[in-house]
Design a protein around this motif. Structure first.
Motif, PDB file in Angstrom:
ATOM      1  N   SER A 207      -1.570  -1.189  -4.087  1.00 30.44           N
ATOM      2  CA  SER A 207      -2.584  -0.137  -4.084  1.00 30.44           C
ATOM      3  C   SER A 207      -1.938   1.209  -3.780  1.00 30.44           C
ATOM      4  N   ILE A 208      -2.479   2.241  -4.420  1.00 29.81           N
ATOM      5  CA  ILE A 208      -1.950   3.586  -4.215  1.00 29.81           C
ATOM      6  C   ILE A 208      -3.065   4.490  -3.734  1.00 29.81           C
ATOM      7  N   GLU A 209      -2.737   5.270  -2.729  1.00 31.24           N
ATOM      8  CA  GLU A 209      -3.666   6.315  -2.299  1.00 31.24           C
ATOM      9  C   GLU A 209      -2.984   7.641  -2.628  1.00 31.24           C
ATOM     10  N   TYR A 210      -3.616   8.445  -3.488  1.00 32.38           N
ATOM     11  CA  TYR A 210      -3.033   9.740  -3.848  1.00 32.38           C
ATOM     12  C   TYR A 210      -3.649  10.824  -2.982  1.00 32.38           C
ATOM     13  N   ARG A 211      -2.830  11.773  -2.591  1.00 31.23           N
ATOM     14  CA  ARG A 211      -3.384  12.940  -1.911  1.00 31.23           C
ATOM     15  C   ARG A 211      -2.850  14.161  -2.638  1.00 31.23           C
ATOM     16  N   GLU A 212      -3.752  14.871  -3.322  1.00 28.84           N
ATOM     17  CA  GLU A 212      -3.305  16.007  -4.126  1.00 28.84           C
ATOM     18  C   GLU A 212      -3.173  17.279  -3.278  1.00 28.84           C
TER      19      GLU A 212
ATOM     20  N   ASP B 121       0.861  -1.192   0.000  1.00 32.21           N
ATOM     21  CA  ASP B 121       0.000   0.000   0.000  1.00 32.21           C
ATOM     22  C   ASP B 121       0.891   1.234   0.000  1.00 32.21           C
TER      23      ASP B 121
ATOM     24  N   CYS C 138       0.210  -0.832 -10.734  1.00 35.26           N
ATOM     25  CA  CYS C 138      -0.425  -1.331  -9.514  1.00 35.26           C
ATOM     26  C   CYS C 138      -1.467  -2.388  -9.832  1.00 35.26           C
TER      27      CYS C 138
ATOM     28  N   SER D  49       3.126  11.206   3.897  1.00 30.04           N
ATOM     29  CA  SER D  49       3.071  10.274   2.767  1.00 30.04           C
ATOM     30  C   SER D  49       4.396   9.530   2.680  1.00 30.04           C
TER      31      SER D  49
ATOM     32  N   LYS E  78       1.288   5.436  -0.100  1.00 34.45           N
ATOM     33  CA  LYS E  78       0.619   6.730   0.103  1.00 34.45           C
ATOM     34  C   LYS E  78       1.466   7.804  -0.561  1.00 34.45           C
TER      35      LYS E  78
ATOM     36  N   ASP F 272      -0.930   3.628 -12.008  1.00 31.04           N
ATOM     37  CA  ASP F 272      -2.151   2.856 -11.770  1.00 31.04           C
ATOM     38  C   ASP F 272      -2.100   1.522 -12.506  1.00 31.04           C
TER      39      ASP F 272
END
Ligand code: IPM
Ligand code: MG
Length: 361
Positions: free
Chosen positions: A35-40, A2, A29, A66, A4, A26
């Motif tokens: 899995s990737i969680e993006y935070r812009e 995972d 993955c 992150s 971040k 993506d």
């Protein structure tokens, strides 16, 4: 795994090229079950427009929370953009320098590699380009002229500007260690670049690099003056493996190195601290003249995402998949307009991202 990831799309072509890198990530993955969680978050001109400052505490915190930061490019046209009417500490570039410092990203890795397929786009003579080259510029990123004291004063009616170039031996030692470590995984050679015939900071640099080299007897070290290095880069780039240098010299030499790869749109970069955390961005700028036209080259950003998988997440196989997809697309004759030559097929920025993603898995 995972992951971040904080995402700073930035200004100019930034949003376009980062979207393509995310598309490719993506795909990797999906294929390799990560899995990737993006935070812009915002930085640079976009942050000035939203918050009045180029870098906020929230952005720094989001990056700290992150595993890595994926970035596009920041800044606008210095002649026309209103951002450049602000005082220097409020301009977009101050955000980039601020985040490098806040996250202690002192080691900037800028690989420059000539793809056989792009040797036609290389501006060097054929006999030089034919030898190929594969170097990595290890640029010190949080010291030197960029972060020394600076001011502009008026003395007897005459304006005087002062910038100071400072390095401590600790700052030199830690970047030298990074260079020797990475040389061990490459071809075992470090060329340290300085201006020791003039500058005290360079004489200290040379001294500390020599002493670090004693711990790496298997790595060959030599020293080169920066003006000679600028010349050697166009005369015989094949002689370079790891180029170790201070902040300002590294800024200039890495643009030169990227140009001889055929286009500045090909050069990725990683900015690392002492942990696995890193900020990954193309070495090129925000190219405001071509922003929003979907014609930018996303490859440097896509290769930066590959560096992120390799250095922050130790996902070498996944990084290899991206790098292989890029070289496949090039050998099949696909090009963005900056690297287009007769007989190849011109793609838009988003088409290039799609073609690369399609070749993964
Ligand atoms: C780079 C850029 C930056 C630098 C600018 C935008 C401040 O040129 O990353 O090379 O000088 O470091
Ligand atoms: Mg630069």
């Amino acid at each position: 795994m995972d992951m971040k990831i904080a995402v700073i799309k930035g200004d100019g072509i930034g949003p376009e090229i980062v979207s393509e890198a995310m598309k490719v990530l993506d795909k990797v993955c999906a294929v390799c079950s990560h899995s990737i969680e993006y935070r812009e978050v915002l930085m640079g001109g976009a942050s000035i427009d939203a918050f009045g400052v180029p870098l906020t505490e929230e952005t720094i915190e989001a990056c700290r929370n992150s595993d890595a930061v994926l970035m596009g490019s920041i800044g606008g046209d210095t002649n026309t953009s209103p951002w450049y009417k602000l005082e220097p500490s409020k301009r977009p570039e101050a955000g980039l320098l601020g985040i490098r410092k806040a996250l202690n990203l002192f080691a900037n890795l800028r690989p420059a590699y000539l793809y056989k397929e792009l040797s036609q786009a290389c501006p060097l003579k054929k006999e030089i380009a034919d030898k190929g080259f594969d170097m990595l510029i290890m640029r010190e990123l949080t010291g030197g002229l960029y972060f020394g004291e600076r001011k502009t004063v008026t003395e007897n009616g005459i304006r005087k500007a002062i910038d100071t170039l400072t390095y401590t031996e600790e700052e030199i030692r830690r970047i030298a260690i990074k260079a020797f470590e990475i040389a061990r995984k490459r071809r075992g050679s470090v060329i340290s670049v300085d201006k020791a015939n003039v500058l005290d900071s360079s004489r200290l640099w040379r001294d500390v690099v020599n002493s670090v080299s004693k711990d790496y007897p298997d790595v060959k070290l030599s020293h080169m003056l920066v003006d000679n290095c600028a010349m050697q880069l166009v005369k015989d780039p094949s002689q370079f493996d790891v180029v170790l240098t201070e902040n300002m010299f590294g800024d200039i030499l890495s643009d030169e190195a990227s140009m001889i790869t055929g286009s500045i749109g090909m050069l990725s970069s990683a900015s690392l601290n002492d942990t696995k955390f890193g900020l990954y961005e193309p070495s090129h700028g925000s190219a405001p003249d071509i922003a929003g036209q979907n014609i930018a080259n996303p490859i440097a950003t896509i290769l930066s995402a590959a560096m992120m998988l390799r250095y922050t997440f130790d996902l070498d196989k996944e990084a290899d998949l991206i790098e292989k997809a890029v070289s496949d697309v090039l050998s099949e004759g696909f090009r963005t307009s900056d690297i287009y030559t007769e007989g190849t097929r011109k793609l838009s920025c988003s088409q290039m991202g799609e073609e690369i993603a399609r070749r993964i898995g």
